[in-house]
Each structure stands twice: as C-alpha cells, then as structure tokens.
Design a protein around this motif. Structure first.
Motif, PDB file in Angstrom:
ATOM      1  N   LEU A   9     -17.772  70.729 116.772  1.00  0.00           N
ATOM      2  CA  LEU A   9     -18.648  71.255 117.818  1.00  0.00           C
ATOM      3  C   LEU A   9     -19.605  70.200 118.360  1.00  0.00           C
ATOM      4  CD1 LEU A   9     -19.655  74.754 116.379  1.00  0.00           C
ATOM      5  CD2 LEU A   9     -17.599  74.082 117.622  1.00  0.00           C
ATOM      6  N   GLY A  10     -19.968  69.228 117.528  1.00  0.00           N
ATOM      7  CA  GLY A  10     -20.975  68.252 117.931  1.00  0.00           C
ATOM      8  C   GLY A  10     -20.394  67.067 118.653  1.00  0.00           C
ATOM      9  N   PHE A  11     -19.589  66.254 117.955  1.00  0.00           N
ATOM     10  CA  PHE A  11     -19.084  65.013 118.514  1.00  0.00           C
ATOM     11  C   PHE A  11     -18.283  65.231 119.803  1.00  0.00           C
ATOM     12  CE2 PHE A  11     -19.001  61.659 114.904  1.00  0.00           C
ATOM     13  CZ  PHE A  11     -20.348  61.880 114.690  1.00  0.00           C
ATOM     14  N   MET A  12     -17.414  66.247 119.817  1.00  0.00           N
ATOM     15  CA  MET A  12     -16.575  66.480 120.996  1.00  0.00           C
ATOM     16  C   MET A  12     -17.014  67.695 121.789  1.00  0.00           C
ATOM     17  SD  MET A  12     -12.713  65.458 119.775  1.00  0.00           S
ATOM     18  CE  MET A  12     -12.052  65.696 121.421  1.00  0.00           C
ATOM     19  N   GLY A  13     -17.511  68.717 121.101  1.00  0.00           N
ATOM     20  CA  GLY A  13     -17.878  69.954 121.785  1.00  0.00           C
ATOM     21  C   GLY A  13     -18.995  69.776 122.795  1.00  0.00           C
ATOM     22  N   ILE A  14     -20.079  69.104 122.371  1.00  0.00           N
ATOM     23  CA  ILE A  14     -21.227  68.926 123.266  1.00  0.00           C
ATOM     24  C   ILE A  14     -20.856  68.126 124.517  1.00  0.00           C
ATOM     25  CG2 ILE A  14     -23.524  67.884 123.489  1.00  0.00           C
ATOM     26  CD1 ILE A  14     -24.065  68.653 120.604  1.00  0.00           C
ATOM     27  N   PRO A  15     -20.225  66.934 124.390  1.00  0.00           N
ATOM     28  CA  PRO A  15     -19.876  66.197 125.603  1.00  0.00           C
ATOM     29  C   PRO A  15     -18.972  66.976 126.562  1.00  0.00           C
ATOM     30  CG  PRO A  15     -19.634  64.804 123.678  1.00  0.00           C
ATOM     31  CD  PRO A  15     -19.867  66.194 123.176  1.00  0.00           C
ATOM     32  N   LEU A  16     -17.988  67.697 126.013  1.00  0.00           N
ATOM     33  CA  LEU A  16     -17.041  68.413 126.871  1.00  0.00           C
ATOM     34  C   LEU A  16     -17.710  69.593 127.571  1.00  0.00           C
ATOM     35  CD1 LEU A  16     -14.185  68.616 127.921  1.00  0.00           C
ATOM     36  CD2 LEU A  16     -13.600  70.011 125.948  1.00  0.00           C
ATOM     37  N   ILE A  17     -18.477  70.387 126.836  1.00  0.00           N
ATOM     38  CA  ILE A  17     -19.127  71.561 127.431  1.00  0.00           C
ATOM     39  C   ILE A  17     -20.127  71.147 128.512  1.00  0.00           C
ATOM     40  CG2 ILE A  17     -20.639  73.542 126.993  1.00  0.00           C
ATOM     41  CD1 ILE A  17     -17.767  73.863 125.928  1.00  0.00           C
ATOM     42  N   THR A  18     -20.910  70.100 128.246  1.00  0.00           N
ATOM     43  CA  THR A  18     -21.903  69.662 129.239  1.00  0.00           C
ATOM     44  C   THR A  18     -21.236  69.102 130.487  1.00  0.00           C
ATOM     45  OG1 THR A  18     -22.109  67.541 128.072  1.00  0.00           O
ATOM     46  CG2 THR A  18     -23.746  69.222 127.585  1.00  0.00           C
ATOM     47  N   SER A  19     -20.076  68.478 130.338  1.00  0.00           N
ATOM     48  CA  SER A  19     -19.383  67.942 131.509  1.00  0.00           C
ATOM     49  C   SER A  19     -18.769  69.042 132.362  1.00  0.00           C
ATOM     50  CB  SER A  19     -18.299  66.955 131.075  1.00  0.00           C
ATOM     51  OG  SER A  19     -17.246  67.621 130.408  1.00  0.00           O
ATOM     52  N   VAL A  20     -18.375  70.142 131.737  1.00  0.00           N
ATOM     53  CA  VAL A  20     -17.738  71.243 132.458  1.00  0.00           C
ATOM     54  C   VAL A  20     -18.766  72.218 133.033  1.00  0.00           C
ATOM     55  CG1 VAL A  20     -16.155  73.219 132.255  1.00  0.00           C
ATOM     56  CG2 VAL A  20     -15.647  71.075 131.076  1.00  0.00           C
ATOM     57  N   TYR A  21     -19.784  72.578 132.237  1.00  0.00           N
ATOM     58  CA  TYR A  21     -20.729  73.616 132.645  1.00  0.00           C
ATOM     59  C   TYR A  21     -22.146  73.105 132.920  1.00  0.00           C
ATOM     60  CZ  TYR A  21     -17.096  76.882 131.231  1.00  0.00           C
ATOM     61  OH  TYR A  21     -15.915  77.567 131.129  1.00  0.00           O
ATOM     62  N   GLY A  22     -22.371  71.799 132.794  1.00  0.00           N
ATOM     63  CA  GLY A  22     -23.692  71.242 133.065  1.00  0.00           C
ATOM     64  C   GLY A  22     -24.552  71.186 131.809  1.00  0.00           C
ATOM     65  N   GLN A  23     -25.591  70.344 131.890  1.00  0.00           N
ATOM     66  CA  GLN A  23     -26.432  70.129 130.711  1.00  0.00           C
ATOM     67  C   GLN A  23     -27.166  71.385 130.270  1.00  0.00           C
ATOM     68  OE1 GLN A  23     -29.010  66.916 129.927  1.00  0.00           O
ATOM     69  NE2 GLN A  23     -27.197  65.887 129.144  1.00  0.00           N
ATOM     70  N   ALA A  24     -27.479  72.265 131.204  1.00  0.00           N
ATOM     71  CA  ALA A  24     -28.215  73.479 130.827  1.00  0.00           C
ATOM     72  C   ALA A  24     -27.412  74.354 129.868  1.00  0.00           C
ATOM     73  CB  ALA A  24     -28.591  74.273 132.076  1.00  0.00           C
ATOM     74  N   SER A  25     -26.073  74.226 129.890  1.00  0.00           N
ATOM     75  CA  SER A  25     -25.221  75.052 129.030  1.00  0.00           C
ATOM     76  C   SER A  25     -25.285  74.638 127.575  1.00  0.00           C
ATOM     77  CB  SER A  25     -23.765  74.985 129.508  1.00  0.00           C
ATOM     78  OG  SER A  25     -23.253  73.672 129.349  1.00  0.00           O
ATOM     79  N   VAL A  26     -25.921  73.483 127.288  1.00  0.00           N
ATOM     80  CA  VAL A  26     -25.964  73.000 125.908  1.00  0.00           C
ATOM     81  C   VAL A  26     -26.733  73.958 125.001  1.00  0.00           C
ATOM     82  CG1 VAL A  26     -28.082  71.621 125.952  1.00  0.00           C
ATOM     83  CG2 VAL A  26     -26.176  70.868 124.556  1.00  0.00           C
ATOM     84  N   ILE A  27     -27.589  74.795 125.589  1.00  0.00           N
ATOM     85  CA  ILE A  27     -28.330  75.770 124.786  1.00  0.00           C
ATOM     86  C   ILE A  27     -27.364  76.709 124.065  1.00  0.00           C
ATOM     87  CG2 ILE A  27     -28.610  77.344 126.752  1.00  0.00           C
ATOM     88  CD1 ILE A  27     -31.002  76.872 123.755  1.00  0.00           C
ATOM     89  N   PHE A  28     -26.257  77.054 124.719  1.00  0.00           N
ATOM     90  CA  PHE A  28     -25.295  77.954 124.090  1.00  0.00           C
ATOM     91  C   PHE A  28     -24.497  77.236 122.996  1.00  0.00           C
ATOM     92  CE2 PHE A  28     -25.757  79.770 128.460  1.00  0.00           C
ATOM     93  CZ  PHE A  28     -26.543  80.832 128.059  1.00  0.00           C
ATOM     94  N   VAL A  29     -24.227  75.935 123.199  1.00  0.00           N
ATOM     95  CA  VAL A  29     -23.608  75.154 122.139  1.00  0.00           C
ATOM     96  C   VAL A  29     -24.552  75.081 120.940  1.00  0.00           C
ATOM     97  CG1 VAL A  29     -22.507  72.967 121.535  1.00  0.00           C
ATOM     98  CG2 VAL A  29     -22.386  73.795 123.887  1.00  0.00           C
ATOM     99  N   ALA A  30     -25.858  75.005 121.218  1.00  0.00           N
ATOM    100  CA  ALA A  30     -26.852  74.978 120.139  1.00  0.00           C
ATOM    101  C   ALA A  30     -26.760  76.236 119.279  1.00  0.00           C
ATOM    102  CB  ALA A  30     -28.258  74.832 120.712  1.00  0.00           C
ATOM    103  N   PHE A  31     -26.494  77.395 119.892  1.00  0.00           N
ATOM    104  CA  PHE A  31     -26.323  78.631 119.119  1.00  0.00           C
ATOM    105  C   PHE A  31     -25.176  78.467 118.116  1.00  0.00           C
ATOM    106  CE2 PHE A  31     -27.886  81.375 122.929  1.00  0.00           C
ATOM    107  CZ  PHE A  31     -29.181  80.965 122.687  1.00  0.00           C
ATOM    108  N   TYR A  32     -24.057  77.913 118.600  1.00  0.00           N
ATOM    109  CA  TYR A  32     -22.898  77.715 117.729  1.00  0.00           C
ATOM    110  C   TYR A  32     -23.212  76.711 116.619  1.00  0.00           C
ATOM    111  CZ  TYR A  32     -19.787  80.253 120.935  1.00  0.00           C
ATOM    112  OH  TYR A  32     -19.190  81.230 121.699  1.00  0.00           O
TER     113      TYR A  32
END
Length: 307
Positions: A110-133
């Motif tokens: 979730l960290g090494f690959m999940g964060i970069p991929l999610i932020t590139s697709v949905y924008g930096q603001a979406s990282v809050i939801f990755v933080a939940f995971y």
C-alpha cells in the motif's frame, strides 16, 4: 478509472524500478544500503507524502465518502484474511510455508506502490483515503501479522504493542486529524512536507527494483507455488472483487482506490516482520515481493481495464 493514465503511470514506475535494478547491479548501492534506503522511505519520506496530501488543501469530501472508505478498509482486510485461508487450502505449500503465503496474501504494497499510483490517478487529495488503509494495515500487521509469523516457529514471548507506534501510523492518524479538523499550517511547513513527499515516489520504486535485483528470479519463476500465488493475488482476487463492488452503492473513486490497492504486489513489510518474529530467513516472501512487483506492471493496467 482512466486506463491510459494508469498504464502510463505503471510504465513510469517500472522505469524507476529499472533504475534501481541497474544501480544495484552496477554496485552503486549495496544490500545494506538498500535496507537503509528502505528504512528512510518507511520512516521519513512516505509519512511526509501522507501528510502532504492533506496539508493546506481544499478538500470537499463529505462524511458519506469518508465513512464509505472506512468500511471498505474493514471489508478489504477481512476479505484478504478469508482468501489467504482459501489459497493455502488449495495450493498446499507445506506447513512450514503456509503462514508466509497467508501474510503475502493479506498485506499488499500500500505504501511504496499504492501511494504513488493512487495520487497520480486521483490527485494528492485522495491520499487521505490511502491513509485510512495504511492505519488498518499497520494495526493488522503488527498484531495478526506477527501472530502468523510466530506460528512458523518464531518467538511470542514479547508481543510488541509499541510497534503500533511508528512513523507511518503516526502520519496516517495525524493526516486524518488534519483532514477532519480542517487545520491550516504555515506555507513553509506545507512546502517542506511536499518536497519530502515527492522524493518518496522515485526512491520507493527504485528500492523495489533493488529488491528484485537481489532475488534469484530464475528459481522463483520455476517455483509452481510462487507462480500460483502470483496469479491468485494479482488476478483472481481483484477479479472476484470487481463484480462484488459493482453491487454496492459506492462512489467511483472509492471503488477505484479499493481495486487498485487490492491489486498491489506483496508489501515489503512482510519480509521484515517474518525475519524479526518468524524465525526464518524471509526467502519465500522476498521472492514473492520480487515476482509480484514485476508481474504487477502488467496486471494492474489489465485489472483497471476490466474494472
């Protein structure tokens, strides 16, 4: 999900992996250096990336979307625990490797690959939801994950609750508080975390490449159980989730984040936990990390296309 964006981003991440692979093979980075770099990313850069995603940004996500993602976190890990039991029942990897494969199913990267991929697709603001995971991930791996590791003959006398207090967990909880309370910090603070967080993306993927360079890929590709696990984890699990999630009345972004995260390769923390508490050398999980990291460059765009 925009498949072309995901495919393009996976190509960028793959090239970063190649750079890390080449750096290790050319002797620019040693095995010890890879471990040090991994520690730097886990303890400093990734937490900065998590915090930069919510600092001084206009976030319009409502309570419904927040609750929805919290429920999806619980759903994802509950589902992965059940599927891990199914995999070892079907694959029969042997008693001494059962819990290792279960750890590999339950804890994706979730960290090494999940964060970069999610932020590139949905924008930096979406990282809050990755933080939940990530909060759920840390709570689970430093409790249930350690119990699984010790089930392979490791030590149980000192159950390390203090391990739950770590930079990743702290950054995730702090990011949720900043998000919930709409706190605004000085611009210099926001810029600091932004610059530090940006460094996490390239260095994370280079570290994955260094991990691949240390693995005996020939023997891994000849291992039937590793190949079966890779197909199960990167293809079967996401494909099972796609029609199920379509039945739920959830936001398209919540759906996309869930599918992308559950399609991630094995998380590097698995090997660290196994070596620390499992009494083994982490060779099986390290092989799984290398193999799934390579294969995910193809399967993640494929899964996003199907989804």
């Amino acid at each position: 999900m925009n498949v072309s964006i995901i495919a393009n981003q996976m190509m960028v991440l793959f090239l970063m992996m190649v750079a890390g692979y080449g750096a290790y093979k050319r002797g620019m980075v040693s095995r010890e250096g890879t471990k040090s770099l991994s520690s730097l990313i886990v303890n400093i850069l990734n937490p900065c990336l998590i915090l930069s995603g919510v600092m001084n940004k206009e976030v319009t996500y409502g309570p419904r979307l927040i609750l929805e993602n919290l429920l999806l976190v619980f759903l994802m890990f509950a589902l992965l625990i059940v599927l891990s039991l199914l995999f070892v029942r079907l694959a029969r990897p042997g008693k001494d490797r059962e819990n290792t494969y279960r750890l590999m199913v339950i804890f994706p990267n979730l960290g090494f690959m999940g964060i970069p991929l999610i932020t590139s697709v949905y924008g930096q603001a979406s990282v809050i939801f990755v933080a939940f995971y990530i909060v759920g991930y840390n709570l689970l791996i430093y409790s249930y994950g350690i119990l699984l590791s010790t089930g392979n003959g490791g030590r149980t006398e000192h159950f390390p609750l203090r391990r739950l207090v770590n930079p990743g967990m702290g950054a995730s909880v702090l990011a949720i508080l900043i998000f919930a309370l709409r706190l605004r910090l000085p611009d210099a603070v926001g810029s600091f975390f932004g610059y530090m967080g940006n460094a996490a993306v390239a260095l994370s993927m280079m570290t994955v490449g260094m991990t691949v360079a240390q693995a005996d890929l020939k023997s891994i590709f000849m291992d039937r159980c590793q190949l079966g696990f890779t197909a199960f984890s990167l293809l079967l699990v996401p494909l099972v989730c796609i029609p199920f999630l379509h039945l739920l009345p959830i936001d398209p972004m919540s759906y996309g984040i869930f599918i992308l995260l559950i399609a991630m390769p094995v998380g590097s923390t698995v090997t660290l936990i196994e070596m620390e508490y499992g009494g083994g050398d982490g060779r099986v999980s390290a092989g799984g990390i290398a193999l799934t990291s390579l294969v995910s460059m193809v399967t993640i765009p494929l899964i996003s296309f199907i989804a």
